[in-house]
Design a protein around this motif. Sequence first.
Motif, PDB file in Angstrom:
ATOM      1  N   UNK A  52       0.821  -1.207   0.000  1.00  0.00           N
ATOM      2  CA  UNK A  52       0.000   0.000   0.000  1.00  0.00           C
ATOM      3  C   UNK A  52       0.855   1.256   0.000  1.00  0.00           C
ATOM      4  N   UNK A  53       1.923   1.255   0.789  1.00  0.00           N
ATOM      5  CA  UNK A  53       2.811   2.411   0.844  1.00  0.00           C
ATOM      6  C   UNK A  53       3.487   2.659  -0.496  1.00  0.00           C
ATOM      7  N   UNK A  54       4.006   1.606  -1.107  1.00  0.00           N
ATOM      8  CA  UNK A  54       4.680   1.795  -2.386  1.00  0.00           C
ATOM      9  C   UNK A  54       3.699   2.210  -3.478  1.00  0.00           C
ATOM     10  N   UNK A  55       2.481   1.683  -3.456  1.00  0.00           N
ATOM     11  CA  UNK A  55       1.473   2.100  -4.431  1.00  0.00           C
ATOM     12  C   UNK A  55       1.081   3.556  -4.222  1.00  0.00           C
ATOM     13  N   UNK A  56       0.997   3.984  -2.969  1.00  0.00           N
ATOM     14  CA  UNK A  56       0.662   5.382  -2.689  1.00  0.00           C
ATOM     15  C   UNK A  56       1.761   6.321  -3.176  1.00  0.00           C
ATOM     16  N   UNK A  57       3.008   5.937  -2.958  1.00  0.00           N
ATOM     17  CA  UNK A  57       4.124   6.773  -3.407  1.00  0.00           C
ATOM     18  C   UNK A  57       4.164   6.843  -4.935  1.00  0.00           C
ATOM     19  N   UNK A  58       3.970   5.710  -5.591  1.00  0.00           N
ATOM     20  CA  UNK A  58       3.978   5.697  -7.056  1.00  0.00           C
ATOM     21  C   UNK A  58       2.805   6.490  -7.637  1.00  0.00           C
ATOM     22  N   UNK A  59       1.630   6.357  -7.055  1.00  0.00           N
ATOM     23  CA  UNK A  59       0.466   7.093  -7.546  1.00  0.00           C
ATOM     24  C   UNK A  59       0.630   8.589  -7.319  1.00  0.00           C
ATOM     25  N   UNK A  60       1.116   8.973  -6.161  1.00  0.00           N
ATOM     26  CA  UNK A  60       1.335  10.395  -5.894  1.00  0.00           C
ATOM     27  C   UNK A  60       2.395  10.974  -6.832  1.00  0.00           C
ATOM     28  N   UNK A  61       3.435  10.205  -7.092  1.00  0.00           N
ATOM     29  CA  UNK A  61       4.457  10.670  -8.031  1.00  0.00           C
ATOM     30  C   UNK A  61       3.916  10.836  -9.439  1.00  0.00           C
ATOM     31  N   UNK A  62       3.053   9.929  -9.853  1.00  0.00           N
ATOM     32  CA  UNK A  62       2.460  10.032 -11.189  1.00  0.00           C
ATOM     33  C   UNK A  62       1.533  11.230 -11.292  1.00  0.00           C
ATOM     34  N   UNK A  63       0.758  11.490 -10.244  1.00  0.00           N
ATOM     35  CA  UNK A  63      -0.156  12.627 -10.266  1.00  0.00           C
ATOM     36  C   UNK A  63       0.624  13.943 -10.249  1.00  0.00           C
ATOM     37  N   UNK A  64       1.640  14.031  -9.400  1.00  0.00           N
ATOM     38  CA  UNK A  64       2.442  15.254  -9.335  1.00  0.00           C
ATOM     39  C   UNK A  64       3.231  15.444 -10.633  1.00  0.00           C
ATOM     40  N   UNK A  65       3.748  14.358 -11.175  1.00  0.00           N
ATOM     41  CA  UNK A  65       4.481  14.466 -12.437  1.00  0.00           C
ATOM     42  C   UNK A  65       3.594  14.864 -13.599  1.00  0.00           C
ATOM     43  N   UNK A  66       2.338  14.436 -13.570  1.00  0.00           N
ATOM     44  CA  UNK A  66       1.413  14.828 -14.623  1.00  0.00           C
ATOM     45  C   UNK A  66       1.002  16.277 -14.524  1.00  0.00           C
ATOM     46  N   UNK A  67       1.056  16.849 -13.338  1.00  0.00           N
ATOM     47  CA  UNK A  67       0.683  18.246 -13.135  1.00  0.00           C
ATOM     48  C   UNK A  67       1.905  19.155 -13.109  1.00  0.00           C
ATOM     49  N   UNK A  68       3.026  18.650 -13.559  1.00  0.00           N
ATOM     50  CA  UNK A  68       4.274  19.415 -13.514  1.00  0.00           C
ATOM     51  C   UNK A  68       4.227  20.598 -14.472  1.00  0.00           C
ATOM     52  N   UNK A  69       4.812  21.712 -14.093  1.00  0.00           N
ATOM     53  CA  UNK A  69       4.871  22.852 -15.010  1.00  0.00           C
ATOM     54  C   UNK A  69       5.732  22.569 -16.241  1.00  0.00           C
ATOM     55  N   UNK A  70       6.595  21.558 -16.151  1.00  0.00           N
ATOM     56  CA  UNK A  70       7.440  21.242 -17.300  1.00  0.00           C
ATOM     57  C   UNK A  70       6.613  20.730 -18.472  1.00  0.00           C
ATOM     58  N   UNK A  71       5.499  20.071 -18.204  1.00  0.00           N
ATOM     59  CA  UNK A  71       4.649  19.619 -19.299  1.00  0.00           C
ATOM     60  C   UNK A  71       3.998  20.810 -19.991  1.00  0.00           C
ATOM     61  N   UNK A  72       3.684  21.850 -19.251  1.00  0.00           N
ATOM     62  CA  UNK A  72       3.126  23.057 -19.854  1.00  0.00           C
ATOM     63  C   UNK A  72       4.179  23.776 -20.688  1.00  0.00           C
ATOM     64  N   UNK A  73       5.426  23.747 -20.242  1.00  0.00           N
ATOM     65  CA  UNK A  73       6.496  24.380 -21.012  1.00  0.00           C
ATOM     66  C   UNK A  73       6.720  23.632 -22.313  1.00  0.00           C
ATOM     67  N   UNK A  74       6.654  22.322 -22.267  1.00  0.00           N
ATOM     68  CA  UNK A  74       6.873  21.527 -23.475  1.00  0.00           C
ATOM     69  C   UNK A  74       5.796  21.792 -24.512  1.00  0.00           C
ATOM     70  N   UNK A  75       4.559  21.936 -24.093  1.00  0.00           N
ATOM     71  CA  UNK A  75       3.489  22.222 -25.050  1.00  0.00           C
ATOM     72  C   UNK A  75       3.529  23.669 -25.508  1.00  0.00           C
TER      73      UNK A  75
END
Length: 84
Positions: A52-75
């Motif tokens: 559960x802990x590792x799934x929570x860390x991976x899911x939180x990382x994916x959500x934060x990475x998807x909302x990263x400002x770097x993706x907005x810069x790339x587009x």
Amino acid sequence: MGFLDSFGQLASSIIAVVLLLVLAVVSFFITIFIVDAGAALAGLDPGSDFVTLSAAVLTAGAIVGGASPLSAIATADTAGTTAR
């Protein structure tokens, strides 16, 4: 009409928040399955708390990475260029 427009924006924001929360929970359960299956393939038997802990860390990382400002810069970089 300003009040009705702002009410529509509020309703759409609430719908978006609920949808994102549902998708986050679904992705968390899928990640739990993936972590558990990966541990079984590796021959490990971790406790449910570690899965559960590792799934929570991976899911939180994916959500934060998807909302990263770097993706907005790339587009933004590709939006300014036009084919000539």
